[in-house]
Design an enzyme around this catalytic site. Structure first.
Site, short mmCIF file in Angstrom:
data_model
loop_
_atom_site.label_atom_id
_atom_site.label_comp_id
_atom_site.label_asym_id
_atom_site.label_seq_id
_atom_site.Cartn_x
_atom_site.Cartn_y
_atom_site.Cartn_z
CB CYS A 107 45.60 60.00 93.24
SG CYS A 107 47.44 62.04 92.78
CG HIS A 377 48.38 61.24 98.73
ND1 HIS A 377 47.81 60.04 97.54
CD2 HIS A 377 47.92 61.64 97.37
CE1 HIS A 377 47.46 60.22 97.08
NE2 HIS A 377 46.67 61.21 96.58
CB CYS A 407 42.14 64.86 92.28
SG CYS A 407 43.18 65.09 93.39
N GLY A 409 46.18 62.78 89.08
CA GLY A 409 47.31 63.71 88.37
C GLY A 409 47.10 63.50 86.75
#
Length: 421
Positions: A107, A377, A407, A409
């Protein structure tokens, strides 16, 4: 560490060695499978923002040949997107002397791309570069970002953190909500506010300076997957996942998406999206030599990454942001605008609380124009999208210092610090 500024005065001080931003643009972020960019290729979207970068301040404002390297964040594309990205770059006017590579930190891939290019500039490897990102989740989200073929020993690893790296992101959201006391009602209310802010920003033209329209093909489909009419050529100009009239009552009716007794739903989680973004960076002294100082819009100060337990990956910003601020001698009060990615309302709320930013959120200084719950996103493009929104937002609001964080993954967090000029 000695090369980093220490304290707000040093952070705001201009120096010839600074890494400055001269352009930060993005495509509209649109819904995967249904949105206006669903039929576009990720490298097509990338080509649009790379071409627009060359046209940001008018035709021929910058010679493409001075751009030495391009880093592209991408998560899902075939072969890591490297060949298609370079083809797209050359296709829109960059010479073969400009090199390119791709970056995958899930991300935060395109924030990592920007940080990589900034580090290359700081260490003298290059003087000018672009940090970008692209993603078509419509085309490439078949495995839902979970590997299908990997070493069997890892599936039965005795190490929980190893097994948890392939845990559904939705389950990690449920873990955060349960462990840190984030209720379903709080998550739904947060989602409504994200859409409200994004709808207002879209309506008043706040995104106009950062969005590059995309002209592409579009084939309408019915719910059964059948084509409706002929393929059209359209121009996508706005984010299309924002719901202007969303309500708490409507969200409360949605069933949990990941666990029967859970609190994360399709309405309070980030959207699966398509989009691209690009940020042009160079050494300040180079901008001066090229006569481009008047086009500087900001400065990249620093970025950090941290690790955390994979089964609660959403807490990443709550760990990354304090590390980032400590490294440059700042505290929360020195920051005027925060962009914290809304992968899930559960983790975004926890991070706001843990960071002591509840009042800043209420005042509209955290995600003032909404976040990923409303905007979407597109994994590989999100970091560069947030950078664009942050820098243009600081200009509109008159703020100087901003933070973008997300954050990641498998259990990480990343945060980047910028100054507006």
């Amino acid at each position: 560490m000695s090369s980093l500024p220490n304290g707000i005065k040093a952070v705001l001080t201009k120096a010839p060695s600074d890494v400055v931003v001269l352009s930060s643009l993005r495509t509209p972020i649109t819904r995967s499978y249904k949105g206006q960019l669903k039929d576009a290729y990720p490298e097509e979207l990338l080509s649009t923002v790379l071409r627009a970068t060359l046209d940001t301040h008018g035709t021929d404002w910058i010679d493409p040949a001075v751009i030495e390297d391009v880093a592209v964040g991408v998560v899902l594309s075939e072969l890591g997107g490297s060949k298609a990205s370079r083809m797209a770059m050359n296709h829109v006017g960059y010479p073969h002397t400009t090199s390119l590579y791709t970056v995958n930190r899930a991300c935060s891939s395109s924030l990592q791309a920007i940080a990589n290019v900034a580090a290359q500039i700081r260490t003298g490897m290059i003087s000018v570069g672009i940090g970008a990102g692209m993603e078509s989740m419509t085309r490439n989200y078949g495995s839902r970002a979970i590997p299908e073929h990997y070493w069997p020993a890892l599936k039965e690893s005795p190490v929980k953190d190893a097994r948890d790296c392939v845990m559904s992101m939705g389950i990690t959201s449920e873990n955060v909500a349960e462990r840190y006391g984030v209720s379903r009602g709080d998550q739904d209310a947060f989602a409504v506010e994200s859409h409200r802010r994004a709808a207002k920003a879209r309506a008043d033209g706040s995104f106009a300076q950062e969005i590059v329209p995309v002209t592409t093909r579009f084939q309408e489909m019915d719910k059964q997957g059948n084509q409706v009419g002929d393929e059209k050529t359209i121009t996508a100009q706005n984010d299309d996942g924002i719901r202007d009239s969303i309500s708490l009552e409507a969200l409360a009716k949605l069933k949990p998406a990941f666990r029967p007794d859970g609190a994360s739903t399709a309405g309070n989680s980030s959207q699966v999206s398509d989009g691209a973004a690009a940020t042009l960076l160079m050494r300040r002294s180079t901008a001066t030599e090229l006569g481009l100082s008047q086009h500087i819009i900001g400065k990249f100060v620093n970025a950090v990454t941290v690790g955390c337990a994979p089964d609660e990956m959403g807490i990443g910003p709550a760990l990354a942001i304090p590390k980032l601020l400590k490294q440059v001698g700042l505290d929360n009060g020195d920051v005027q605008r925060w962009e914290i990615n809304e992968a899930f309302a559960s983790q975004a709320i926890h991070c706001v609380r843990e960071l002591g930013l509840e009042e800043e959120w209420a005042k509209g200084r955290v995600n003032p124009d909404g976040g990923a719950i409303a905007l979407g996103h597109p994994l590989g493009a999100t970091g560069a999208r947030m950078t664009s929104t942050l820098l243009h937002g600081l200009e509109r609001d008159g703020g100087e210092v901003g933070v973008a964080s997300m954050c990641v993954g498998t259990g990480m967090g990343m945060a980047g610090l910028y100054v507006r000029e």
